[in-house]
Design an enzyme around this catalytic site. Structure first.
Site, PDB file in Angstrom:
ATOM      1  N   HIS A 189      12.225 -31.619   3.841  1.00  0.00           N
ATOM      2  CA  HIS A 189      13.075 -31.537   5.023  1.00  0.00           C
ATOM      3  C   HIS A 189      12.631 -30.409   5.935  1.00  0.00           C
ATOM      4  CE1 HIS A 189      16.609 -30.110   7.337  1.00  0.00           C
ATOM      5  NE2 HIS A 189      16.796 -31.399   7.514  1.00  0.00           N
ATOM      6  N   HIS A 190      12.425 -29.211   5.361  1.00  0.00           N
ATOM      7  CA  HIS A 190      11.871 -28.129   6.160  1.00  0.00           C
ATOM      8  C   HIS A 190      11.250 -27.074   5.258  1.00  0.00           C
ATOM      9  CE1 HIS A 190      15.682 -25.760   5.459  1.00  0.00           C
ATOM     10  NE2 HIS A 190      14.807 -24.764   5.443  1.00  0.00           N
ATOM     11  N   GLN A 227      10.010 -20.825   1.386  1.00  0.00           N
ATOM     12  CA  GLN A 227      11.207 -21.585   1.030  1.00  0.00           C
ATOM     13  C   GLN A 227      11.010 -23.028   1.466  1.00  0.00           C
ATOM     14  OE1 GLN A 227      14.840 -22.111   3.515  1.00  0.00           O
ATOM     15  NE2 GLN A 227      15.698 -20.595   2.127  1.00  0.00           N
ATOM     16  N   HIS A 238      12.926 -26.779   1.544  1.00  0.00           N
ATOM     17  CA  HIS A 238      14.172 -27.546   1.393  1.00  0.00           C
ATOM     18  C   HIS A 238      13.799 -29.004   1.141  1.00  0.00           C
ATOM     19  CE1 HIS A 238      17.942 -29.342   3.549  1.00  0.00           C
ATOM     20  NE2 HIS A 238      17.937 -29.588   2.255  1.00  0.00           N
ATOM     21  N   HIS A 287      19.230 -25.390  16.455  1.00  0.00           N
ATOM     22  CA  HIS A 287      19.641 -25.928  15.156  1.00  0.00           C
ATOM     23  C   HIS A 287      21.163 -26.012  15.052  1.00  0.00           C
ATOM     24  CE1 HIS A 287      19.730 -26.846  10.902  1.00  0.00           C
ATOM     25  NE2 HIS A 287      20.603 -25.871  10.730  1.00  0.00           N
ATOM     26  N   HIS A 322      24.094 -28.868  12.654  1.00  0.00           N
ATOM     27  CA  HIS A 322      24.129 -30.001  11.737  1.00  0.00           C
ATOM     28  C   HIS A 322      24.570 -31.245  12.509  1.00  0.00           C
ATOM     29  CE1 HIS A 322      24.457 -27.215   7.959  1.00  0.00           C
ATOM     30  NE2 HIS A 322      23.348 -27.047   8.649  1.00  0.00           N
ATOM     31  N   MET A 367      26.355 -25.340  11.849  1.00  0.00           N
ATOM     32  CA  MET A 367      25.653 -24.125  12.237  1.00  0.00           C
ATOM     33  C   MET A 367      25.389 -24.176  13.734  1.00  0.00           C
ATOM     34  SD  MET A 367      22.986 -23.205   9.181  1.00  0.00           S
ATOM     35  CE  MET A 367      22.970 -21.488   9.681  1.00  0.00           C
TER      36      MET A 367
END
Length: 809
Positions: free
Chosen positions: A103-104, A166, A168, A238, A240, A310
């Site tokens: 996803h990212h 990181q 996701h 960004h 949701h 967010m």
């Protein structure tokens, strides 16, 4: 040979360390061995995670160590130490990931990771100390290049000592086969001192609450900037599921300057700041997120889960090295009253298709039972620019047989029917106007034919016609979302709104037969466009004025911009006949075909601010018309070449984001003489109207693979010179070729015997296979140590772990 290569690498690294005065000459090689031991071979882009290329540059390969996430919305972290002691600069990022799996990704810099494990769940944290975001990636987003001389500073006395990656994993259905993931990024680092240091500024709302069912909720963030000047070069938004649009601004002396505006439901890449923005001491940085609580039955708060929200606006910037700050945040609103003056564009949602919204963030609140892979494929097909197609004339179109006057304007109505604006028995020639642009042929009276005709786009059957005895010299045409016709008349110097079934105009702008340059007069206006969201009217004015004028929906003057180009210079906002308008409501932009300057200029709808231009040598000196098509495509036609010039008249298909020419096209029947207007439908059907040929062509898009495999019946059967032109156009798409002898030779080759074709095809198939085998053997032998020459950097993301209490964000 392998031993010799290893010894050579060690000597090169030792020599590099000595030349650069490293505190520990063997440190880079020691750390290289440590990293090698920690990463499985299957996760390395090459045999080495540290790759030296030159005395000052090296690459660092950072990959997930063959992980298999067990559940959706898993955030996994891993760390890699900086393999040098001295200061270095990250100048390039090369991602290795696919949106089908990841996803990212976010890359942080810090001095102590949260864990010493090979990898860990990011709920444990990313870094024990302050972490700086260096890089982000999501949804195969396009690259954002760091400007020349700009780099993220790491190592030394002040820079980060570790990189933490990181990842996701949004939907683990991609791991049904239990395969291991090695996604990551390769960094290009240099010891050459960079004069400008890159950094990240994050604006984030932390206390927004969205009531259930409330249609519009604004989340505002604003902070005074109290540091040394910084220069912005990219932004990212960004939210949701509930986010509709996010906008960021610099506010200076009460003036709002747009940094960037985008739908958070589109690929959340770092988009380039199209117009340079600098931030000085005491400026205000402001951002607004627009949400809708419709469909929710409970309050929605800020958080990191699928049901939370967010509001983030990221800014990438650079500063002078001596004043550089690598990371800054703004999480408050210091002046709520100022948002009463925020530009209206910040409140206008950018429409996005529903299937994109479902898949955008990798959450599965409503799609758990759906086939993710098929939805992704649909998303790619519909919303990511597909360049693998070709525009070609639809030879079955009978519109070329219509008896028309000079075709000046084209448009598509809400039912996708083709609307044509033509001049009947009137023509525009050297006797039409005097030196003051006053029309000299009023004695002819208005055109007695219907000047607006509506055609079935499939078979050119006449559906409707109007406009009789209203116009003298028709020019521009557009159709609004309600099906009203908006036209310009260069003889009357007026703009008209006409209902499809009305015989008299619903709205008239300008004074009949009186040219002028004030708020109430036009001078040969060329085109008109109407914003489907706001209803604002934009007029290109025109042949003797060089401006764009905005009117309110009821025809009141709002503002104007533009000026005439000088003879030796054509700067932003300067025109030499603004001839055609293409409105792009989703991006709140208006593009203008600047005819005699041979270019396309684009501007922001609300402010008239210049955002960029597209200009190619292939356009020649003139570009007549431009049209925007869904999927991020621009369509345009140019003018005939001047004596001695080689660029021919043709149609162009361009990527709006990059300006790149994807395809060109010409008619197979007749020829372009002066193509005057162009319009494209959602399925990439293109119509071109020609004022001199008095014709309308239809072009359709075909897949390139299909295009290459089309049976050459049109080449084999036709024997005329026209068929030679057809062959050249179909096979090469190079209308410049005019040599009949070469064309005949080409036809002979195409119609040669089946045996020769079979041998040729077989040979062409075998050669690439042989070359590929040779390359593979060579690569296996040499074990290349080169990072790669494409130099692409991808800087896009979904939010990472910014606040510890927001899981994975």
């Amino acid at each position: 040979m392998a031993g010799f290569g290893s010894n050579l690498l060690i000597l090169l690294l030792l020599f590099q360390n000595i030349c650069l005065g490293f505190r520990s000459p063997l440190s880079i090689f020691k750390r290289y061995k440590d990293i090698s031991a920690s990463l499985p071979n299957e996760c390395l882009g090459s045999d080495q995670p540290v790759i030296s290329f030159g005395l000052s540059d090296f690459a660092l390969d950072i990959r997930m160590p063959a992980v298999t996430p067990k559940q959706s919305d898993t955030y996994l972290c891993m760390s890699v130490p900086l393999p040098v002691d001295d200061e270095a600069y990250v100048v390039d990022f090369k991602p290795h990931a696919s949106m089908d799996t990841v996803h990212h990704m976010l890359l942080f810099g810090c001095n102590e990771p949260s864990s010493t494990e090979n990898y860990w769940d990011c709920d444990e944290g990313t870094c024990k100390d302050k972490s700086n975001i260096l890089y982000a990636w999501a949804r195969n987003a396009p690259p954002t290049r760091l400007p020349k001389g700009v780099g993220f500073r790491v190592g030394g006395e002040t820079g980060s000592r570790y990189f933490v990656l990181q990842v996701h994993y949004g939907d683990v259905s991609a791991f049904r086969d239990k395969h291991k993931d090695c996604s990551g990024v390769t960094l290009h680092l240099t010891h050459q001192k960079q004069p400008l240091i890159a950094g990240m500024y994050l604006m984030m709302s932390v206390n927004t609450v969205i009531p259930p069912g409330k249609k519009v909720v604004d989340a505002d963030i604003a902070c005074h900037y109290k540091r040394s000047p910084m220069h912005l070069f990219a932004y990212r938004v960004h939210t949701h599921r509930l986010g509709k649009v996010v906008s960021g601004y610099r506010v200076r002396n009460g003036q709002w300057t747009l940094i960037g505006r985008q739908s958070p439901q589109l690929p959340q890449a770092f988009y380039p700041v199209q117009y340079p923005v600098d931030i000085s001491y005491d400026d205000i940085l402001a951002a607004r997120c627009v949400f809708s609580g419709e469909g929710r039955t409970t309050e929605t708060h800020i958080g990191g889960t699928a049901n939370d929200e967010m509001c983030n606006f990221y800014i990438m910037y650079y500063m002078e090295a001596k004043h550089a700050v690598s990371y800054m945040t703004c999480t408050q609103n210091t002046n709520p009253e100022m948002f009463r003056n925020i530009p209206q564009e910040a409140n206008i949602p950018i429409p996005v298709k529903s299937d994109v919204m479902k898949m955008m963030h990798g959450h599965h609140e409503e799609t758990k039972d759906s086939d993710t892979s098929s939805l992704l494929q649909q998303d790619k097909k519909e919303d990511i620019l597909d360049q693998d197609f070709h525009i070609e004339e639809a030879v079955e179109w009978t519109g070329l047989d219509l008896k028309l006057g000079q075709v000046s304007g084209l448009a598509l109505d809400p039912e996708n029917n083709l609307v044509v604006f033509h001049r009947g028995d009137h023509v525009w020639d050297e006797n039409s106007f005097d030196s003051k642009f006053v029309y000299q042929q009023r004695g002819l009276g208005p055109i007695e034919q219907n000047t607006i005709i509506v055609l079935n786009p499939s078979n050119a059957k006449l559906l409707h016609s109007t406009g009789k005895s209203l116009f003298y010299l028709p020019h521009g045409l557009s159709v609004d979302k309600n099906g009203n016709y908006w036209v310009t008349d260069v003889a009357l110097h007026q703009v008209f709104k006409l209902g499809a079934k009305d015989k008299e105009p619903l709205l008239t702008l300008g004074v009949p037969l009186q040219p002028g340059s004030d708020k109430n007069h036009f001078c040969q206006p060329t085109d008109v466009a109407v914003d489907p969201i706001t209803g604002s009217i934009y007029v290109a004015d025109g042949y003797c004025n060089s401006r764009i004028i905005q009117f309110s929906p009821n025809g009141l003057y709002v503002m104007q911009w533009g000026e005439e180009s000088s003879l030796d210079r054509s700067g932003p906002g300067q025109f030499r006949i603004p001839h055609s308008l293409a409105l792009i409501p989703d991006l709140s932009q208006l593009c203008v075909a600047d005819r005699e300057n041979g270019r396309i200029q684009c501007f922001r709808l609300e402010t008239g601010e210049f955002t960029g231009e597209i200009k190619h040598k292939a356009f020649g000196r003139e570009l007549f018309a431009v049209s925007y098509g869904p999927g991020g495509l621009l369509f345009a036609v140019n003018g005939m070449p001047y004596p001695g010039e080689t660029e021919s008249v043709k149609g162009f298909v361009m990527n709006f984001s990059t300006g790149e020419i994807i395809d060109t096209f010409i008619p197979l029947r007749k020829s372009f003489e002066m193509p005057h207007d162009i319009v494209a439908s959602e399925d990439r059907t293109v119509f071109v109207g020609d004022v001199h040929a008095k014709a309308v062509w239809k072009f359709a898009s075909v897949e390139k693979m299909e295009h290459r495999s089309v049976k050459k019946a049109g080449i084999e059967v036709q024997e005329t010179k026209e068929s030679e032109t057809v062959a050249e156009a179909r096979l090469k798409n190079k209308p410049e070729a005019r040599d009949p002898l070469k064309n005949k030779q080409h036809l002979v080759q195409q119609t040669s015997s089946t045996g020769v074709s079979f041998v040729l095809i077989t040979t062409l198939l075998i050669i690439p296979v042989v070359i590929l085998l040779v390359i593979l053997v060579f690569i296996r032998w040499r074990k290349p140590t080169v990072y790669g020459a494409d130099g692409e950097r991808k800087l896009d993301s979904s939010s990472g772990r910014i606040l510890g209490r927001l899981r994975g964000k």
